[in-house]
Design a protein around this motif. Structure first.
Motif, PDB file in Angstrom:
ATOM      1  N   PHE A 131      10.470  10.849 -17.875  1.00  0.00           N
ATOM      2  CA  PHE A 131       9.755  10.267 -16.731  1.00  0.00           C
ATOM      3  C   PHE A 131       9.380   8.804 -16.992  1.00  0.00           C
ATOM      4  CE2 PHE A 131       8.464  14.791 -15.673  1.00  0.00           C
ATOM      5  CZ  PHE A 131       9.284  14.867 -14.562  1.00  0.00           C
ATOM      6  N   ARG A 132       9.046   8.521 -18.249  1.00  0.00           N
ATOM      7  CA  ARG A 132       8.675   7.149 -18.611  1.00  0.00           C
ATOM      8  C   ARG A 132       9.885   6.227 -18.462  1.00  0.00           C
ATOM      9  NH1 ARG A 132       3.766   4.516 -19.234  1.00  0.00           N
ATOM     10  NH2 ARG A 132       4.020   2.763 -20.669  1.00  0.00           N
ATOM     11  N   ARG A 133      11.047   6.707 -18.891  1.00  0.00           N
ATOM     12  CA  ARG A 133      12.265   5.910 -18.823  1.00  0.00           C
ATOM     13  C   ARG A 133      12.677   5.648 -17.365  1.00  0.00           C
ATOM     14  NH1 ARG A 133      17.101   8.064 -22.360  1.00  0.00           N
ATOM     15  NH2 ARG A 133      15.482   7.635 -23.928  1.00  0.00           N
ATOM     16  N   SER A 134      12.460   6.624 -16.509  1.00  0.00           N
ATOM     17  CA  SER A 134      12.834   6.481 -15.087  1.00  0.00           C
ATOM     18  C   SER A 134      11.813   5.700 -14.268  1.00  0.00           C
ATOM     19  CB  SER A 134      13.045   7.858 -14.462  1.00  0.00           C
ATOM     20  OG  SER A 134      11.814   8.599 -14.487  1.00  0.00           O
ATOM     21  N   GLY A 135      10.674   5.349 -14.879  1.00  0.00           N
ATOM     22  CA  GLY A 135       9.661   4.577 -14.183  1.00  0.00           C
ATOM     23  C   GLY A 135       8.653   5.372 -13.390  1.00  0.00           C
ATOM     24  N   TRP A 136       8.668   6.674 -13.564  1.00  0.00           N
ATOM     25  CA  TRP A 136       7.700   7.501 -12.843  1.00  0.00           C
ATOM     26  C   TRP A 136       6.340   7.494 -13.540  1.00  0.00           C
ATOM     27  CZ3 TRP A 136       9.080  12.065  -9.362  1.00  0.00           C
ATOM     28  CH2 TRP A 136      10.191  11.733  -8.580  1.00  0.00           C
ATOM     29  N   LEU A 137       6.314   7.196 -14.807  1.00  0.00           N
ATOM     30  CA  LEU A 137       5.060   7.146 -15.556  1.00  0.00           C
ATOM     31  C   LEU A 137       4.901   5.781 -16.228  1.00  0.00           C
ATOM     32  CD1 LEU A 137       4.840  10.670 -17.238  1.00  0.00           C
ATOM     33  CD2 LEU A 137       3.408   9.778 -15.388  1.00  0.00           C
ATOM     34  N   VAL A 139       0.838  -1.199   0.000  1.00  0.00           N
ATOM     35  CA  VAL A 139       0.000   0.000   0.000  1.00  0.00           C
ATOM     36  C   VAL A 139       0.876   1.254   0.000  1.00  0.00           C
ATOM     37  CG1 VAL A 139      -1.647   1.333   1.373  1.00  0.00           C
ATOM     38  CG2 VAL A 139      -1.985  -1.120   1.076  1.00  0.00           C
ATOM     39  N   GLY A 140       1.936   1.235   0.827  1.00  0.00           N
ATOM     40  CA  GLY A 140       2.851   2.376   0.832  1.00  0.00           C
ATOM     41  C   GLY A 140       3.555   2.559  -0.496  1.00  0.00           C
ATOM     42  N   LEU A 141       3.942   1.437  -1.151  1.00  0.00           N
ATOM     43  CA  LEU A 141       4.595   1.520  -2.460  1.00  0.00           C
ATOM     44  C   LEU A 141       3.634   2.055  -3.512  1.00  0.00           C
ATOM     45  CD1 LEU A 141       7.083   0.935  -4.184  1.00  0.00           C
ATOM     46  CD2 LEU A 141       6.209  -1.396  -4.504  1.00  0.00           C
ATOM     47  N   ASP A 142       2.373   1.590  -3.465  1.00  0.00           N
ATOM     48  CA  ASP A 142       1.381   2.091  -4.428  1.00  0.00           C
ATOM     49  C   ASP A 142       1.156   3.587  -4.245  1.00  0.00           C
ATOM     50  OD1 ASP A 142       1.113  -0.430  -5.442  1.00  0.00           O
ATOM     51  OD2 ASP A 142      -0.677  -0.935  -4.287  1.00  0.00           O
ATOM     52  N   GLN A 143       1.100   4.031  -3.000  1.00  0.00           N
ATOM     53  CA  GLN A 143       0.938   5.463  -2.749  1.00  0.00           C
ATOM     54  C   GLN A 143       2.137   6.253  -3.259  1.00  0.00           C
ATOM     55  OE1 GLN A 143       0.258   5.642   1.476  1.00  0.00           O
ATOM     56  NE2 GLN A 143      -1.925   5.167   1.299  1.00  0.00           N
ATOM     57  N   ASN A 144       3.337   5.690  -3.080  1.00  0.00           N
ATOM     58  CA  ASN A 144       4.541   6.361  -3.571  1.00  0.00           C
ATOM     59  C   ASN A 144       4.531   6.452  -5.098  1.00  0.00           C
ATOM     60  OD1 ASN A 144       7.124   7.564  -3.381  1.00  0.00           O
ATOM     61  ND2 ASN A 144       8.103   5.578  -3.740  1.00  0.00           N
ATOM     62  N   ASN A 145       4.090   5.345  -5.748  1.00  0.00           N
ATOM     63  CA  ASN A 145       4.002   5.366  -7.210  1.00  0.00           C
ATOM     64  C   ASN A 145       2.977   6.389  -7.693  1.00  0.00           C
ATOM     65  OD1 ASN A 145       5.938   3.368  -7.482  1.00  0.00           O
ATOM     66  ND2 ASN A 145       4.432   1.704  -7.448  1.00  0.00           N
ATOM     67  N   ASP A 146       1.871   6.463  -6.973  1.00  0.00           N
ATOM     68  CA  ASP A 146       0.848   7.457  -7.347  1.00  0.00           C
ATOM     69  C   ASP A 146       1.397   8.875  -7.214  1.00  0.00           C
ATOM     70  OD1 ASP A 146      -0.915   5.415  -7.846  1.00  0.00           O
ATOM     71  OD2 ASP A 146      -1.908   5.528  -5.891  1.00  0.00           O
ATOM     72  N   MET A 147       2.157   9.110  -6.141  1.00  0.00           N
ATOM     73  CA  MET A 147       2.735  10.439  -5.963  1.00  0.00           C
ATOM     74  C   MET A 147       3.742  10.752  -7.063  1.00  0.00           C
ATOM     75  SD  MET A 147       1.255  11.875  -3.487  1.00  0.00           S
ATOM     76  CE  MET A 147       2.356  13.283  -3.382  1.00  0.00           C
ATOM     77  N   ARG A 148       4.483   9.748  -7.513  1.00  0.00           N
ATOM     78  CA  ARG A 148       5.422   9.963  -8.618  1.00  0.00           C
ATOM     79  C   ARG A 148       4.683  10.354  -9.900  1.00  0.00           C
ATOM     80  NH1 ARG A 148      10.004   5.171  -8.444  1.00  0.00           N
ATOM     81  NH2 ARG A 148      11.051   5.821  -6.506  1.00  0.00           N
ATOM     82  N   LYS A 149       3.596   9.648 -10.169  1.00  0.00           N
ATOM     83  CA  LYS A 149       2.828   9.967 -11.375  1.00  0.00           C
ATOM     84  C   LYS A 149       2.260  11.377 -11.297  1.00  0.00           C
ATOM     85  CE  LYS A 149       1.511   5.188 -12.361  1.00  0.00           C
ATOM     86  NZ  LYS A 149       0.385   4.233 -12.494  1.00  0.00           N
ATOM     87  N   ILE A 150       1.725  11.722 -10.131  1.00  0.00           N
ATOM     88  CA  ILE A 150       1.159  13.067  -9.966  1.00  0.00           C
ATOM     89  C   ILE A 150       2.246  14.124 -10.153  1.00  0.00           C
ATOM     90  CG2 ILE A 150       0.074  14.622  -8.305  1.00  0.00           C
ATOM     91  CD1 ILE A 150      -1.355  12.195  -7.121  1.00  0.00           C
ATOM     92  N   ALA A 151       3.440  13.868  -9.550  1.00  0.00           N
ATOM     93  CA  ALA A 151       4.536  14.826  -9.672  1.00  0.00           C
ATOM     94  C   ALA A 151       5.011  14.944 -11.120  1.00  0.00           C
ATOM     95  CB  ALA A 151       5.696  14.406  -8.765  1.00  0.00           C
ATOM     96  N   SER A 152       5.031  13.818 -11.848  1.00  0.00           N
ATOM     97  CA  SER A 152       5.471  13.853 -13.250  1.00  0.00           C
ATOM     98  C   SER A 152       4.527  14.688 -14.102  1.00  0.00           C
ATOM     99  CB  SER A 152       5.564  12.428 -13.801  1.00  0.00           C
ATOM    100  OG  SER A 152       6.495  11.658 -13.060  1.00  0.00           O
ATOM    101  N   TRP A 153       3.233  14.422 -13.987  1.00  0.00           N
ATOM    102  CA  TRP A 153       2.269  15.198 -14.773  1.00  0.00           C
ATOM    103  C   TRP A 153       2.249  16.661 -14.344  1.00  0.00           C
ATOM    104  CZ3 TRP A 153       0.917  13.435 -19.157  1.00  0.00           C
ATOM    105  CH2 TRP A 153       0.719  12.068 -19.372  1.00  0.00           C
ATOM    106  N   ALA A 154       2.499  16.908 -13.060  1.00  0.00           N
ATOM    107  CA  ALA A 154       2.561  18.291 -12.589  1.00  0.00           C
ATOM    108  C   ALA A 154       3.753  19.023 -13.198  1.00  0.00           C
ATOM    109  CB  ALA A 154       2.637  18.318 -11.066  1.00  0.00           C
ATOM    110  N   ALA A 155       4.882  18.309 -13.357  1.00  0.00           N
ATOM    111  CA  ALA A 155       6.062  18.929 -13.977  1.00  0.00           C
ATOM    112  C   ALA A 155       5.806  19.258 -15.442  1.00  0.00           C
ATOM    113  CB  ALA A 155       7.263  17.988 -13.838  1.00  0.00           C
ATOM    114  N   ILE A 156       5.139  18.337 -16.141  1.00  0.00           N
ATOM    115  CA  ILE A 156       4.818  18.589 -17.546  1.00  0.00           C
ATOM    116  C   ILE A 156       3.865  19.780 -17.677  1.00  0.00           C
ATOM    117  CG2 ILE A 156       3.686  17.616 -19.582  1.00  0.00           C
ATOM    118  CD1 ILE A 156       4.691  14.858 -18.682  1.00  0.00           C
TER     119      ILE A 156
END
Length: 367
Positions: free
Chosen positions: A361-367, A299-316
């Motif tokens: 971001f896709r290459r680094s696994g954030w998306l 659950v913690g890992l899924d939340q971390n992955n979700d935060m990465r996706k949110i941060a990636s789209w926020a950067a774009i």
């Protein structure tokens, strides 16, 4: 407290009434508040054979004391103090022992008071359920208290689990075992409870394995609440099983309980079977702990992955916002502002920048 004193006085009054009864008169008893009789069955056994005819406890106990190889087995279900007081007066136990016998919540224990031995056993049963939820009842527990004397066995059961009708019926088909006296009943009851423990542990183990299989599914997996619920039910079952080890060990001590020599080995075998159940419960509990910890980590890992996706789209989105914000200012001298193709150039820069960030971001696994 006042109700307890009143119940004791009523019980003593009934006991005095019993002593003045004629042999053919029925044993008086009180009904519960809902009008239910607490007596499940009462039978006289001589040399392992049930005597025909209906007997009150007073009649059967009097007859058992006149027979060398006779005893009476009285089965009670959730009796009140007033109901049980007459029986306590008849078999000669004190108020403290009687209060323990009618208590609903008791830990497994064995105590000896004079000629009477009190054995408390926790009962259990598996509750069938279509699926495990955060509120599912998996294990239902109760208690059976056995009062064992030279010529009697009184079984007091609380809760829906642990019905003894089948135990009595099967034991009556074994007159050689039943002829060994009241302790044969105690062995048969313990044997049935441990057998049920095995069945319950098997069913609970299947639930644990099912949770293990679904714990890491992305879709349709189990919730943490389901794991907690099964763990609570397993702990309740553990409280019924594990504490019974100490009483069974004490029963093999001649200084505590005077078991018939021919039954001592039987009770020793019960302890070995109970130990197997305890080991299975401990194993299931450890597996549930591992599943719970792994699920919480996931659950913690899924939340971390979700935060990465949110941060990636926020950067774009931030890149587009920054460029649009700069060229939206009312300055006269901005490169390309008055150029005919400036608008298209800025759109191209924004698009290329977004694609580059997305690929990074896709290459680094954030998306």
């Amino acid at each position: 407290m006042q109700q307890v004193r009143v119940g004791r006085r009523v019980g003593r009054m009934i006991g005095r009434m019993m002593r003045h009864l004629q042999p053919g008169e029925p044993l008086p008893h009180l009904l519960a508040d809902d009008g239910r009789d607490s007596i499940v069955d009462c039978a006289l056994y001589v040399r392992g054979v049930r005597q025909p005819g209906g007997h009150t406890f007073h009649e059967a106990y009097a007859a058992a004391r006149r027979r060398r190889n006779g005893f009476v087995w009285l089965g009670l279900f959730e009796p009140t103090w007033a109901q049980f007081a007459a029986v306590a007066e008849e078999i000669g136990i004190d108020d403290h022992t009687a209060e323990k016998a009618v208590a609903r919540e008791r830990r497994p224990a064995v105590e000896r008071r004079g000629d009477v031995t009190m054995l408390v056993i926790r009962t259990a049963r598996y509750v069938e359920h279509a699926e495990l939820t955060a509120t599912s009842e998996v294990v239902d527990t109760g208690a059976v208290t056995l009062l064992i004397g030279p010529h009697f066995v009184v079984s007091v059961r609380h809760g829906g689990a642990g019905a003894l009708a089948d135990v009595r019926q099967q034991l009556e088909q074994r007159p050689a075992m039943l002829g060994r006296g009241p302790w044969a009943v105690a062995y048969a009851v313990c044997d049935r409870m441990i057998e049920v423990y095995h069945d319950v542990s098997t069913d609970v183990e299947q639930d644990v394995e099912q949770l293990e299989q679904t714990a890491f599914l992305r879709v349709g997996g189990c919730d943490v609440q389901q794991i907690y619920q099964l763990k609570r039910e397993l702990v309740e079952f553990k409280r019924a099983v594990v504490p019974l080890q100490a009483p069974l060990r004490r029963m093999n001590d001649p200084a505590v309980v005077e078991l018939p020599p021919q039954l001592r080995q039987y009770f020793a075998d019960l302890l070995g079977r109970l130990t197997q159940v305890v080991d299975r419960v401990a194993s299931d509990n450890e597996l549930l702990d591992s599943i719970l910890q792994a699920r919480l980590a996931q659950v913690g890992l899924d939340q971390n992955n979700d935060m990465r996706k949110i941060a990636s789209w926020a950067a774009i989105a931030a890149l587009q916002t920054a460029i649009a914000g700069i060229y939206g200012m009312n300055f006269e001298h901005i490169p390309g502002l008055r150029w005919d193709y400036g608008f298209y150039l800025i759109l191209l820069i924004m698009t290329v920048g977004s694609v580059v960030l997305y690929r990074l971001f896709r290459r680094s696994g954030w998306l």
